[in-house]
Scaffold this motif. Structure first.
Motif, PDB file in Angstrom:
ATOM      1  N   PRO A   1       7.529   4.977  11.013  1.00 52.50           N
ATOM      2  CA  PRO A   1       6.212   5.030  11.657  1.00 52.50           C
ATOM      3  C   PRO A   1       5.945   3.744  12.444  1.00 52.50           C
ATOM      4  O   PRO A   1       6.622   2.725  12.237  1.00 52.50           O
ATOM      5  CB  PRO A   1       5.254   5.156  10.478  1.00 52.50           C
ATOM      6  CG  PRO A   1       6.094   5.526   9.301  1.00 52.50           C
ATOM      7  CD  PRO A   1       7.431   4.919   9.560  1.00 52.50           C
ATOM      8  N   PRO A   2       4.980   3.744  13.348  1.00 51.89           N
ATOM      9  CA  PRO A   2       4.706   2.547  14.149  1.00 51.89           C
ATOM     10  C   PRO A   2       4.373   1.329  13.311  1.00 51.89           C
ATOM     11  O   PRO A   2       4.768   0.211  13.650  1.00 51.89           O
ATOM     12  CB  PRO A   2       3.522   2.961  15.035  1.00 51.89           C
ATOM     13  CG  PRO A   2       2.960   4.191  14.405  1.00 51.89           C
ATOM     14  CD  PRO A   2       4.100   4.861  13.738  1.00 51.89           C
ATOM     15  N   GLU A   3       3.662   1.507  12.198  1.00 48.70           N
ATOM     16  CA  GLU A   3       3.271   0.384  11.347  1.00 48.70           C
ATOM     17  C   GLU A   3       4.314   0.065  10.291  1.00 48.70           C
ATOM     18  O   GLU A   3       4.090  -0.771   9.408  1.00 48.70           O
ATOM     19  CB  GLU A   3       1.931   0.667  10.672  1.00 48.70           C
ATOM     20  CG  GLU A   3       1.927   1.811   9.683  1.00 48.70           C
ATOM     21  CD  GLU A   3       1.684   3.181  10.305  1.00 48.70           C
ATOM     22  OE1 GLU A   3       1.050   4.020   9.644  1.00 48.70           O
ATOM     23  OE2 GLU A   3       2.118   3.401  11.453  1.00 48.70           O
ATOM     24  N   GLY A   4       5.496   0.705  10.357  1.00 52.14           N
ATOM     25  CA  GLY A   4       6.544   0.456   9.392  1.00 52.14           C
ATOM     26  C   GLY A   4       6.181   0.991   8.019  1.00 52.14           C
ATOM     27  O   GLY A   4       5.473   1.993   7.874  1.00 52.14           O
ATOM     28  N   ASN A   5       6.648   0.298   6.974  1.00 54.16           N
ATOM     29  CA  ASN A   5       6.431   0.794   5.618  1.00 54.16           C
ATOM     30  C   ASN A   5       5.012   0.615   5.108  1.00 54.16           C
ATOM     31  O   ASN A   5       4.685   1.036   3.988  1.00 54.16           O
ATOM     32  CB  ASN A   5       7.432   0.146   4.662  1.00 54.16           C
ATOM     33  CG  ASN A   5       8.822   0.730   4.843  1.00 54.16           C
ATOM     34  OD1 ASN A   5       9.076   1.481   5.787  1.00 54.16           O
ATOM     35  ND2 ASN A   5       9.737   0.390   3.960  1.00 54.16           N
ATOM     36  N   LEU A   6       4.150   0.000   5.919  1.00 49.75           N
ATOM     37  CA  LEU A   6       2.727   0.017   5.601  1.00 49.75           C
ATOM     38  C   LEU A   6       2.222   1.458   5.557  1.00 49.75           C
ATOM     39  O   LEU A   6       1.262   1.772   4.845  1.00 49.75           O
ATOM     40  CB  LEU A   6       1.936  -0.791   6.632  1.00 49.75           C
ATOM     41  CG  LEU A   6       0.425  -0.846   6.436  1.00 49.75           C
ATOM     42  CD1 LEU A   6       0.061  -1.492   5.103  1.00 49.75           C
ATOM     43  CD2 LEU A   6      -0.248  -1.578   7.588  1.00 49.75           C
ATOM     44  N   TYR A   7       2.875   2.326   6.295  1.00 46.96           N
ATOM     45  CA  TYR A   7       2.554   3.761   6.275  1.00 46.96           C
ATOM     46  C   TYR A   7       2.574   4.296   4.843  1.00 46.96           C
ATOM     47  O   TYR A   7       1.656   5.010   4.415  1.00 46.96           O
ATOM     48  CB  TYR A   7       3.570   4.510   7.136  1.00 46.96           C
ATOM     49  CG  TYR A   7       3.677   5.995   6.890  1.00 46.96           C
ATOM     50  CD1 TYR A   7       2.868   6.893   7.576  1.00 46.96           C
ATOM     51  CD2 TYR A   7       4.602   6.500   5.973  1.00 46.96           C
ATOM     52  CE1 TYR A   7       2.978   8.261   7.350  1.00 46.96           C
ATOM     53  CE2 TYR A   7       4.715   7.856   5.741  1.00 46.96           C
ATOM     54  CZ  TYR A   7       3.903   8.737   6.431  1.00 46.96           C
ATOM     55  OH  TYR A   7       4.014  10.081   6.199  1.00 46.96           O
ATOM     56  N   PHE A   8       3.616   3.950   4.077  1.00 43.53           N
ATOM     57  CA  PHE A   8       3.735   4.438   2.702  1.00 43.53           C
ATOM     58  C   PHE A   8       2.627   3.859   1.828  1.00 43.53           C
ATOM     59  O   PHE A   8       2.083   4.547   0.962  1.00 43.53           O
ATOM     60  CB  PHE A   8       5.099   4.053   2.129  1.00 43.53           C
ATOM     61  CG  PHE A   8       6.263   4.675   2.846  1.00 43.53           C
ATOM     62  CD1 PHE A   8       6.620   5.990   2.611  1.00 43.53           C
ATOM     63  CD2 PHE A   8       6.993   3.949   3.759  1.00 43.53           C
ATOM     64  CE1 PHE A   8       7.693   6.574   3.270  1.00 43.53           C
ATOM     65  CE2 PHE A   8       8.070   4.513   4.422  1.00 43.53           C
ATOM     66  CZ  PHE A   8       8.423   5.827   4.190  1.00 43.53           C
ATOM     67  N   VAL A   9       2.310   2.582   2.047  1.00 39.93           N
ATOM     68  CA  VAL A   9       1.236   1.946   1.284  1.00 39.93           C
ATOM     69  C   VAL A   9      -0.088   2.661   1.537  1.00 39.93           C
ATOM     70  O   VAL A   9      -0.852   2.952   0.600  1.00 39.93           O
ATOM     71  CB  VAL A   9       1.132   0.449   1.655  1.00 39.93           C
ATOM     72  CG1 VAL A   9      -0.092  -0.192   1.009  1.00 39.93           C
ATOM     73  CG2 VAL A   9       2.401  -0.285   1.242  1.00 39.93           C
TER      74      VAL A   9
END
Length: 506
Positions: free
Chosen positions: A267-275
Protein backbone atom coordinates in the motif's frame (compact mmCIF):
# COMPACT_ATOMS: atom_id res chain seq x y z
CA UNK A 1 16.84 18.78 18.82
CA UNK A 2 13.17 18.31 17.96
CA UNK A 3 12.17 14.92 16.61
CA UNK A 4 11.33 16.49 13.29
CA UNK A 5 13.01 19.49 11.71
CA UNK A 6 12.77 21.11 8.30
CA UNK A 7 15.55 22.64 6.21
CA UNK A 8 15.88 23.88 2.67
CA UNK A 9 18.52 22.42 0.36
CA UNK A 10 19.61 24.58 -2.54
CA UNK A 11 23.05 23.08 -3.08
CA UNK A 12 25.18 20.06 -2.39
CA UNK A 13 26.96 21.12 0.77
CA UNK A 14 29.56 18.73 2.09
CA UNK A 15 29.64 15.03 1.20
CA UNK A 16 30.50 12.98 4.31
CA UNK A 17 33.56 10.72 4.24
CA UNK A 18 31.14 7.79 4.24
CA UNK A 19 30.84 8.21 0.47
CA UNK A 20 34.52 8.73 -0.32
CA UNK A 21 35.64 10.67 -3.35
CA UNK A 22 33.10 10.66 -6.15
CA UNK A 23 32.07 12.58 -9.21
CA UNK A 24 28.56 13.98 -8.94
CA UNK A 25 26.30 14.96 -11.82
CA UNK A 26 24.23 18.12 -11.79
CA UNK A 27 22.28 18.12 -8.54
CA UNK A 28 18.72 18.95 -7.63
CA UNK A 29 17.87 22.40 -6.34
CA UNK A 30 15.20 23.98 -4.20
CA UNK A 31 13.46 21.15 -2.37
CA UNK A 32 12.33 20.85 1.25
CA UNK A 33 13.86 18.30 3.60
CA UNK A 34 12.41 16.75 6.77
CA UNK A 35 14.44 14.69 9.24
CA UNK A 36 12.58 12.13 11.32
CA UNK A 37 14.54 10.76 14.28
CA UNK A 38 13.56 9.95 17.84
CA UNK A 39 17.13 9.31 18.99
CA UNK A 40 17.12 12.05 21.61
CA UNK A 41 13.67 11.19 22.92
CA UNK A 42 15.10 8.23 24.72
CA UNK A 43 17.44 10.50 26.68
CA UNK A 44 14.92 12.42 28.73
CA UNK A 45 16.68 14.72 31.14
CA UNK A 46 16.54 13.85 34.82
CA UNK A 47 15.23 17.34 35.49
CA UNK A 48 12.17 16.63 33.35
CA UNK A 49 11.39 13.41 35.20
CA UNK A 50 11.79 15.11 38.56
CA UNK A 51 8.70 17.21 37.90
CA UNK A 52 5.62 16.36 39.96
CA UNK A 53 3.16 13.89 38.44
CA UNK A 54 0.44 15.82 36.64
CA UNK A 55 -1.98 12.98 36.09
CA UNK A 56 -2.44 9.31 37.03
CA UNK A 57 -4.07 6.64 34.86
CA UNK A 58 -5.18 3.18 36.00
CA UNK A 59 -5.61 0.15 33.76
CA UNK A 60 -5.59 -3.62 34.13
CA UNK A 61 -3.01 -3.97 31.33
CA UNK A 62 -0.46 -1.51 30.01
CA UNK A 63 1.22 -2.06 26.63
CA UNK A 64 4.47 -0.15 26.25
CA UNK A 65 5.50 0.43 22.64
CA UNK A 66 3.22 1.14 19.68
CA UNK A 67 4.91 -0.76 16.87
CA UNK A 68 3.24 -3.73 15.17
CA UNK A 69 3.76 -5.98 18.22
CA UNK A 70 2.41 -3.39 20.64
CA UNK A 71 -0.65 -2.65 18.51
CA UNK A 72 -1.29 -6.40 18.14
CA UNK A 73 -1.13 -6.78 21.93
CA UNK A 74 -3.42 -3.79 22.46
CA UNK A 75 -6.00 -5.04 19.96
CA UNK A 76 -5.84 -8.62 21.25
CA UNK A 77 -6.44 -7.41 24.82
CA UNK A 78 -9.39 -5.29 23.71
CA UNK A 79 -10.83 -8.26 21.82
CA UNK A 80 -10.71 -10.12 25.14
CA UNK A 81 -12.59 -7.29 26.83
CA UNK A 82 -9.67 -6.12 28.93
CA UNK A 83 -9.10 -2.58 30.22
CA UNK A 84 -5.88 -1.80 28.32
CA UNK A 85 -3.80 1.29 27.60
CA UNK A 86 -1.02 1.81 25.05
CA UNK A 87 2.04 4.08 25.40
CA UNK A 88 4.09 5.17 22.39
CA UNK A 89 7.10 7.50 22.37
CA UNK A 90 6.51 8.78 18.84
CA UNK A 91 3.66 10.93 17.59
CA UNK A 92 2.46 8.02 15.45
CA UNK A 93 1.91 4.28 15.77
CA UNK A 94 3.66 1.64 13.70
CA UNK A 95 7.30 1.89 14.79
CA UNK A 96 9.48 0.78 11.87
CA UNK A 97 6.22 0.26 9.97
CA UNK A 98 5.36 3.95 10.28
CA UNK A 99 4.19 6.07 7.37
CA UNK A 100 4.22 9.72 6.36
CA UNK A 101 2.89 12.07 3.76
CA UNK A 102 3.64 15.12 1.66
CA UNK A 103 0.35 16.76 0.72
CA UNK A 104 -1.63 14.00 -1.05
CA UNK A 105 1.33 11.61 -1.37
CA UNK A 106 1.53 8.92 1.32
CA UNK A 107 4.70 6.90 1.78
CA UNK A 108 6.31 4.25 3.98
CA UNK A 109 9.06 5.26 6.38
CA UNK A 110 10.24 1.70 6.91
CA UNK A 111 8.72 -1.71 6.18
CA UNK A 112 6.60 -1.29 3.07
CA UNK A 113 5.13 -4.61 1.92
CA UNK A 114 4.22 -8.19 2.77
CA UNK A 115 3.54 -11.37 0.84
CA UNK A 116 0.54 -13.62 1.18
CA UNK A 117 0.71 -16.23 3.91
CA UNK A 118 0.69 -20.01 3.39
CA UNK A 119 -1.99 -21.94 5.24
CA UNK A 120 0.60 -23.59 7.51
CA UNK A 121 1.52 -20.25 9.15
CA UNK A 122 0.46 -19.51 12.73
CA UNK A 123 -3.32 -19.67 13.19
CA UNK A 124 -3.51 -16.93 15.82
CA UNK A 125 -1.98 -14.28 13.56
CA UNK A 126 -3.89 -15.49 10.51
CA UNK A 127 -7.11 -15.30 12.49
CA UNK A 128 -6.47 -11.75 13.62
CA UNK A 129 -5.66 -10.67 10.05
CA UNK A 130 -8.94 -12.21 8.90
CA UNK A 131 -10.85 -10.32 11.58
CA UNK A 132 -9.13 -7.11 10.50
CA UNK A 133 -10.25 -7.67 6.89
CA UNK A 134 -6.68 -7.91 5.61
CA UNK A 135 -6.93 -11.45 4.21
CA UNK A 136 -9.61 -13.94 3.28
CA UNK A 137 -9.43 -17.71 2.87
CA UNK A 138 -10.78 -19.61 -0.11
CA UNK A 139 -13.13 -22.22 1.35
CA UNK A 140 -12.22 -24.79 -1.32
CA UNK A 141 -8.44 -24.40 -1.80
CA UNK A 142 -7.84 -23.13 1.78
CA UNK A 143 -5.39 -20.60 0.33
CA UNK A 144 -5.29 -17.06 1.68
CA UNK A 145 -5.61 -13.91 -0.43
CA UNK A 146 -5.31 -10.20 0.31
CA UNK A 147 -8.64 -8.39 0.24
CA UNK A 148 -7.47 -4.96 -0.97
CA UNK A 149 -6.31 -6.13 -4.38
CA UNK A 150 -5.76 -2.56 -5.60
CA UNK A 151 -2.47 -2.62 -3.66
CA UNK A 152 -1.13 -5.81 -5.23
CA UNK A 153 2.06 -5.43 -7.27
CA UNK A 154 1.94 -6.66 -10.86
CA UNK A 155 4.52 -9.51 -11.04
CA UNK A 156 5.74 -8.13 -14.36
CA UNK A 157 6.66 -4.86 -12.63
CA UNK A 158 7.79 -6.36 -9.34
CA UNK A 159 11.58 -6.15 -9.42
CA UNK A 160 14.81 -5.40 -11.21
CA UNK A 161 18.41 -5.26 -10.04
CA UNK A 162 21.45 -3.14 -10.82
CA UNK A 163 24.36 -5.47 -10.05
CA UNK A 164 27.76 -3.82 -10.30
CA UNK A 165 26.57 -1.64 -13.16
CA UNK A 166 24.73 -4.39 -15.07
CA UNK A 167 20.97 -4.82 -15.29
CA UNK A 168 19.66 -8.23 -14.19
CA UNK A 169 16.24 -9.45 -13.13
CA UNK A 170 17.09 -10.33 -9.51
CA UNK A 171 20.26 -10.36 -7.37
CA UNK A 172 20.93 -14.09 -7.97
CA UNK A 173 19.96 -14.13 -11.65
CA UNK A 174 22.27 -15.74 -14.23
CA UNK A 175 24.81 -17.20 -11.78
CA UNK A 176 26.10 -20.69 -12.61
CA UNK A 177 25.79 -21.53 -8.90
CA UNK A 178 22.06 -20.79 -8.81
CA UNK A 179 20.73 -24.29 -9.75
CA UNK A 180 22.93 -25.89 -7.08
CA UNK A 181 21.74 -23.33 -4.54
CA UNK A 182 18.08 -23.92 -5.36
CA UNK A 183 18.46 -27.71 -5.17
CA UNK A 184 20.17 -27.38 -1.80
CA UNK A 185 17.31 -25.33 -0.34
CA UNK A 186 14.34 -27.15 -1.90
CA UNK A 187 13.96 -29.83 0.84
CA UNK A 188 13.15 -27.07 3.36
CA UNK A 189 10.09 -25.77 1.51
CA UNK A 190 7.07 -26.02 3.81
CA UNK A 191 9.28 -26.47 6.88
CA UNK A 192 10.06 -22.79 7.47
CA UNK A 193 6.82 -21.29 8.78
CA UNK A 194 6.09 -18.06 10.56
CA UNK A 195 6.21 -17.47 13.38
CA UNK A 196 9.61 -19.12 13.55
CA UNK A 197 8.71 -20.64 16.92
CA UNK A 198 6.78 -23.23 14.85
CA UNK A 199 9.87 -24.48 12.99
CA UNK A 200 10.22 -28.24 13.60
CA UNK A 201 12.58 -29.26 16.39
CA UNK A 202 14.72 -31.38 14.06
CA UNK A 203 15.79 -28.22 12.21
CA UNK A 204 16.89 -26.27 15.28
CA UNK A 205 20.49 -27.39 14.74
CA UNK A 206 20.56 -24.91 11.86
CA UNK A 207 20.33 -22.13 14.44
CA UNK A 208 23.78 -23.02 15.78
CA UNK A 209 25.90 -22.18 12.72
CA UNK A 210 26.08 -19.25 10.33
CA UNK A 211 24.57 -19.39 6.86
CA UNK A 212 27.89 -18.94 5.04
CA UNK A 213 29.50 -21.90 6.82
CA UNK A 214 26.48 -24.08 6.10
CA UNK A 215 26.47 -23.12 2.41
CA UNK A 216 30.19 -23.71 1.90
CA UNK A 217 29.89 -27.11 3.59
CA UNK A 218 27.51 -28.12 0.81
CA UNK A 219 29.21 -26.53 -2.22
CA UNK A 220 32.07 -24.21 -3.13
CA UNK A 221 30.04 -21.15 -4.12
CA UNK A 222 31.81 -18.33 -5.96
CA UNK A 223 32.69 -15.08 -4.21
CA UNK A 224 30.43 -13.18 -6.63
CA UNK A 225 27.47 -15.41 -5.82
CA UNK A 226 28.04 -15.06 -2.06
CA UNK A 227 28.21 -11.28 -2.48
CA UNK A 228 24.73 -11.37 -4.02
CA UNK A 229 23.47 -13.64 -1.22
CA UNK A 230 25.00 -11.24 1.30
CA UNK A 231 23.05 -8.40 -0.28
CA UNK A 232 19.78 -10.27 0.26
CA UNK A 233 20.68 -11.13 3.86
CA UNK A 234 21.50 -7.49 4.57
CA UNK A 235 18.32 -6.34 2.89
CA UNK A 236 16.04 -8.43 5.12
CA UNK A 237 18.09 -9.46 8.15
CA UNK A 238 20.62 -6.63 8.55
CA UNK A 239 23.72 -8.85 8.33
CA UNK A 240 25.77 -10.88 5.84
CA UNK A 241 25.71 -14.66 5.39
CA UNK A 242 28.64 -14.89 7.82
CA UNK A 243 26.63 -13.06 10.47
CA UNK A 244 23.15 -14.59 10.27
CA UNK A 245 22.28 -18.13 11.28
CA UNK A 246 21.73 -20.87 8.74
CA UNK A 247 18.10 -21.15 9.83
CA UNK A 248 17.58 -17.43 9.11
CA UNK A 249 19.26 -17.75 5.71
CA UNK A 250 17.24 -20.78 4.68
CA UNK A 251 14.05 -19.19 5.99
CA UNK A 252 14.58 -16.17 3.73
CA UNK A 253 14.26 -18.35 0.62
CA UNK A 254 11.97 -21.16 1.82
CA UNK A 255 9.26 -19.48 3.96
CA UNK A 256 6.98 -19.52 0.89
CA UNK A 257 6.90 -21.15 -2.52
CA UNK A 258 8.25 -18.21 -4.49
CA UNK A 259 8.08 -20.18 -7.74
CA UNK A 260 4.31 -19.59 -7.67
CA UNK A 261 4.67 -15.77 -7.53
CA UNK A 262 2.78 -15.24 -4.25
CA UNK A 263 0.65 -12.12 -3.93
CA UNK A 264 2.67 -9.09 -2.87
CA UNK A 265 0.83 -6.24 -1.18
CA UNK A 266 2.41 -2.79 -0.98
CA UNK A 267 0.00 0.00 0.00
CA UNK A 268 1.12 3.64 -0.38
CA UNK A 269 1.69 4.01 3.38
CA UNK A 270 3.58 0.71 3.58
CA UNK A 271 3.00 -1.57 6.55
CA UNK A 272 1.25 1.21 8.42
CA UNK A 273 -1.70 -0.11 6.41
CA UNK A 274 -1.70 -3.28 8.54
CA UNK A 275 -1.46 -1.26 11.75
CA UNK A 276 -4.46 0.84 10.74
CA UNK A 277 -6.43 -2.27 9.82
CA UNK A 278 -5.69 -3.83 13.21
CA UNK A 279 -6.70 -0.65 15.02
CA UNK A 280 -10.02 -0.84 13.20
CA UNK A 281 -10.83 -3.73 15.55
CA UNK A 282 -10.39 -1.47 18.60
CA UNK A 283 -12.20 1.51 20.07
CA UNK A 284 -9.01 3.64 19.95
CA UNK A 285 -9.36 4.35 23.67
CA UNK A 286 -6.42 4.92 26.05
CA UNK A 287 -3.77 5.37 23.35
CA UNK A 288 -1.11 7.78 24.59
CA UNK A 289 1.20 9.10 21.87
CA UNK A 290 4.29 11.25 22.47
CA UNK A 291 4.66 9.45 25.81
CA UNK A 292 7.90 7.81 26.90
CA UNK A 293 7.83 5.13 29.61
CA UNK A 294 10.90 6.24 31.56
CA UNK A 295 10.75 4.22 34.78
CA UNK A 296 8.88 1.09 35.89
CA UNK A 297 8.50 0.10 39.53
CA UNK A 298 6.90 -3.02 40.96
CA UNK A 299 4.17 -2.48 43.52
CA UNK A 300 2.04 -4.73 45.67
CA UNK A 301 -0.76 -4.63 43.10
CA UNK A 302 1.30 -4.59 39.91
CA UNK A 303 3.33 -1.73 38.50
CA UNK A 304 3.73 2.03 38.59
CA UNK A 305 5.12 3.51 35.38
CA UNK A 306 6.48 7.03 35.33
CA UNK A 307 6.21 8.50 31.83
CA UNK A 308 7.08 11.77 30.17
CA UNK A 309 4.57 13.39 27.82
CA UNK A 310 6.56 15.36 25.24
CA UNK A 311 3.56 17.17 23.81
CA UNK A 312 2.32 18.45 27.18
CA UNK A 313 5.78 18.67 28.81
CA UNK A 314 4.57 16.86 31.89
CA UNK A 315 5.18 13.71 33.91
CA UNK A 316 2.36 11.17 34.07
CA UNK A 317 1.90 7.99 36.08
CA UNK A 318 0.33 4.77 34.80
CA UNK A 319 -0.77 2.09 37.25
CA UNK A 320 -1.38 -1.38 35.87
CA UNK A 321 -1.73 -4.93 37.14
CA UNK A 322 0.14 -6.32 34.11
CA UNK A 323 2.51 -5.06 31.43
CA UNK A 324 3.33 -6.12 27.88
CA UNK A 325 6.66 -4.54 27.01
CA UNK A 326 6.85 -4.07 23.24
CA UNK A 327 9.42 -1.28 23.28
CA UNK A 328 13.09 -1.64 22.40
CA UNK A 329 14.57 -4.17 24.80
CA UNK A 330 17.95 -2.50 25.21
CA UNK A 331 16.09 0.30 27.04
CA UNK A 332 15.06 -2.03 29.86
CA UNK A 333 18.45 -1.76 31.52
CA UNK A 334 17.51 1.86 32.29
CA UNK A 335 13.72 1.67 32.50
CA UNK A 336 13.30 -1.56 34.49
CA UNK A 337 16.59 -3.37 35.22
CA UNK A 338 14.89 -6.37 36.84
CA UNK A 339 13.24 -7.21 33.50
CA UNK A 340 16.41 -6.69 31.44
CA UNK A 341 17.60 -9.92 29.80
CA UNK A 342 21.06 -9.30 28.34
CA UNK A 343 21.68 -13.02 27.81
CA UNK A 344 18.92 -13.05 25.17
CA UNK A 345 19.64 -9.68 23.55
CA UNK A 346 20.58 -9.35 19.90
CA UNK A 347 22.69 -6.68 18.28
CA UNK A 348 20.59 -4.36 16.15
CA UNK A 349 21.41 -3.00 12.72
CA UNK A 350 20.48 0.59 11.89
CA UNK A 351 18.53 1.84 8.90
CA UNK A 352 17.91 5.04 7.01
CA UNK A 353 15.11 5.43 4.52
CA UNK A 354 14.67 8.51 2.33
CA UNK A 355 11.36 9.34 0.66
CA UNK A 356 11.80 11.48 -2.47
CA UNK A 357 8.57 13.12 -3.64
CA UNK A 358 8.39 14.45 -7.20
CA UNK A 359 5.81 16.36 -9.18
CA UNK A 360 4.21 13.89 -11.55
CA UNK A 361 4.68 14.60 -15.29
CA UNK A 362 1.69 14.77 -17.60
CA UNK A 363 2.70 11.65 -19.50
CA UNK A 364 2.83 8.29 -17.72
CA UNK A 365 6.29 6.74 -17.45
CA UNK A 366 6.60 3.19 -18.74
CA UNK A 367 9.14 0.43 -18.02
CA UNK A 368 9.59 1.10 -14.31
CA UNK A 369 9.74 -1.46 -11.50
CA UNK A 370 8.44 -1.44 -7.94
CA UNK A 371 11.54 -2.91 -6.25
CA UNK A 372 14.92 -1.74 -7.51
CA UNK A 373 17.76 -3.70 -5.90
CA UNK A 374 21.20 -2.12 -6.07
CA UNK A 375 24.44 -4.05 -5.54
CA UNK A 376 27.51 -1.85 -5.82
CA UNK A 377 30.63 -0.67 -4.06
CA UNK A 378 28.61 1.05 -1.33
CA UNK A 379 27.40 -1.96 0.66
CA UNK A 380 25.12 0.20 2.81
CA UNK A 381 22.84 1.23 -0.06
CA UNK A 382 20.11 -1.37 -0.59
CA UNK A 383 18.15 0.18 -3.45
CA UNK A 384 14.73 1.80 -3.68
CA UNK A 385 11.05 1.33 -4.41
CA UNK A 386 9.25 3.24 -7.16
CA UNK A 387 5.58 4.17 -6.71
CA UNK A 388 5.14 4.58 -10.47
CA UNK A 389 5.07 0.79 -10.79
CA UNK A 390 2.77 0.50 -7.80
CA UNK A 391 -0.41 2.51 -8.21
CA UNK A 392 -1.70 5.97 -9.06
CA UNK A 393 -1.87 8.51 -6.27
CA UNK A 394 -5.04 10.52 -5.88
CA UNK A 395 -3.36 13.69 -7.03
CA UNK A 396 -0.05 14.60 -8.59
CA UNK A 397 3.03 13.06 -6.97
CA UNK A 398 5.42 10.16 -7.50
CA UNK A 399 7.59 8.74 -4.70
CA UNK A 400 10.96 6.98 -4.75
CA UNK A 401 11.94 5.50 -1.36
CA UNK A 402 15.60 4.58 -0.88
CA UNK A 403 17.00 2.35 1.86
CA UNK A 404 20.34 2.07 3.67
CA UNK A 405 21.44 -0.58 6.16
CA UNK A 406 24.24 -0.02 8.68
CA UNK A 407 26.01 -2.53 10.90
CA UNK A 408 25.67 -2.05 14.67
CA UNK A 409 29.20 -0.62 14.87
CA UNK A 410 28.30 1.97 12.23
CA UNK A 411 25.47 3.52 14.23
CA UNK A 412 27.48 6.67 14.98
CA UNK A 413 27.26 7.59 11.31
CA UNK A 414 23.55 8.18 11.75
CA UNK A 415 24.24 11.05 14.13
CA UNK A 416 26.28 12.79 11.44
CA UNK A 417 23.50 12.29 8.89
CA UNK A 418 20.96 13.63 11.36
CA UNK A 419 23.00 16.82 11.77
CA UNK A 420 23.58 17.29 8.04
CA UNK A 421 21.63 15.04 5.64
CA UNK A 422 22.68 16.89 2.47
CA UNK A 423 25.46 14.45 1.60
CA UNK A 424 23.44 11.25 1.89
CA UNK A 425 20.50 12.83 0.06
CA UNK A 426 22.54 14.00 -2.90
CA UNK A 427 24.54 10.79 -3.16
CA UNK A 428 21.30 8.82 -3.12
CA UNK A 429 20.09 10.92 -6.05
CA UNK A 430 23.26 9.84 -7.88
CA UNK A 431 22.33 6.19 -7.32
CA UNK A 432 18.73 6.79 -8.39
CA UNK A 433 19.86 8.44 -11.61
CA UNK A 434 22.35 5.65 -12.28
CA UNK A 435 19.65 3.02 -11.88
CA UNK A 436 16.76 4.79 -13.64
CA UNK A 437 18.63 6.63 -16.39
CA UNK A 438 16.14 8.53 -18.52
CA UNK A 439 13.28 7.41 -16.27
CA UNK A 440 14.54 9.46 -13.34
CA UNK A 441 11.70 11.82 -12.32
CA UNK A 442 11.99 15.58 -12.67
CA UNK A 443 11.02 18.33 -10.21
CA UNK A 444 11.97 16.99 -6.79
CA UNK A 445 9.77 18.73 -4.22
CA UNK A 446 10.51 17.04 -0.92
CA UNK A 447 12.90 14.59 0.77
CA UNK A 448 11.99 12.88 4.05
CA UNK A 449 14.94 11.30 5.90
CA UNK A 450 13.95 8.62 8.43
CA UNK A 451 16.64 7.54 10.89
CA UNK A 452 16.03 4.22 12.65
CA UNK A 453 18.86 3.58 15.09
CA UNK A 454 17.77 0.14 16.37
CA UNK A 455 15.62 -0.97 13.47
CA UNK A 456 16.42 -4.64 13.07
CA UNK A 457 17.66 -7.35 15.47
CA UNK A 458 20.47 -9.30 13.82
CA UNK A 459 19.56 -13.03 13.77
CA UNK A 460 23.02 -14.40 14.54
CA UNK A 461 23.50 -18.09 15.42
CA UNK A 462 21.72 -18.85 18.67
CA UNK A 463 19.39 -15.83 18.59
CA UNK A 464 16.23 -17.31 17.10
CA UNK A 465 13.93 -19.80 18.83
CA UNK A 466 14.48 -18.26 22.27
CA UNK A 467 11.14 -17.59 23.96
CA UNK A 468 11.62 -14.52 26.15
CA UNK A 469 8.38 -15.25 27.98
CA UNK A 470 9.43 -18.70 29.06
CA UNK A 471 11.07 -18.59 32.50
CA UNK A 472 10.58 -14.81 32.57
CA UNK A 473 11.67 -13.08 35.78
CA UNK A 474 8.29 -11.41 36.48
CA UNK A 475 5.07 -13.32 35.83
CA UNK A 476 2.85 -10.28 35.22
CA UNK A 477 5.35 -8.78 32.76
CA UNK A 478 5.67 -10.20 29.24
CA UNK A 479 7.72 -9.25 26.21
CA UNK A 480 6.67 -8.63 22.61
CA UNK A 481 8.45 -7.58 19.43
CA UNK A 482 10.79 -8.92 16.79
CA UNK A 483 13.69 -8.34 19.19
CA UNK A 484 12.51 -11.21 21.41
CA UNK A 485 14.08 -14.07 19.47
CA UNK A 486 12.18 -13.47 16.21
CA UNK A 487 13.01 -12.54 12.66
CA UNK A 488 12.44 -8.84 11.81
CA UNK A 489 9.22 -9.43 9.90
CA UNK A 490 5.64 -8.17 10.19
CA UNK A 491 4.10 -11.59 10.82
CA UNK A 492 6.64 -12.31 13.56
CA UNK A 493 5.88 -9.00 15.29
CA UNK A 494 2.13 -9.59 14.99
CA UNK A 495 2.33 -13.05 16.53
CA UNK A 496 4.61 -11.92 19.36
CA UNK A 497 2.07 -9.30 20.44
CA UNK A 498 -0.73 -11.86 20.47
CA UNK A 499 1.32 -14.41 22.42
CA UNK A 500 2.43 -11.80 24.98
CA UNK A 501 -1.20 -11.18 25.96
CA UNK A 502 -2.06 -14.88 25.93
CA UNK A 503 0.96 -15.53 28.16
CA UNK A 504 -0.43 -13.22 30.81
CA UNK A 505 -3.70 -15.14 30.87
CA UNK A 506 -1.99 -18.55 31.20
Amino acid sequence: MERRKFIQLTGLGSIPLFFGACSLPEIEEGYDVAIDSNRLRGHVLREQLSKPVSRTFENDLLVIGGGVAGVAAYVTAQQEGRNVALLETNSYLGGSAGGGNFKSARFAKGAHYDLIYPSYYGKDALGLLQKAQVITQNEFTKEYHFIDTQYLIDPKKESTCMRFGERVHEPLSDFEDLPVFEKLLQPYLGKMPMPTRLIPQELHELNKIDFHTWLMQQHSFSDEFIRAVDYQMLDDWGGTSKEVSAIAGIHYYMCRDYSKSPELLSPPEGNLYFVEKLLGLSDYQNIHLNTLAAHIQETENGFDVKAYNFEKDQVEKFRAKQIVYAGQKHSLQYVFPKAHRPELMAEASAWISINFVYTRPKEKVEHVFWQNDFIGENKNFMGFSDSRAQFDYIEKYDVLTAYYCFAPEEREKLIAFEKDPSGIIEQTIVYLKESLGGNYPEKLKYANVNILGHAMPLPKPGYLLNDWNQNRPIQNFTYAGVDTGNLPLFFEALDSGIQAVKGLAD
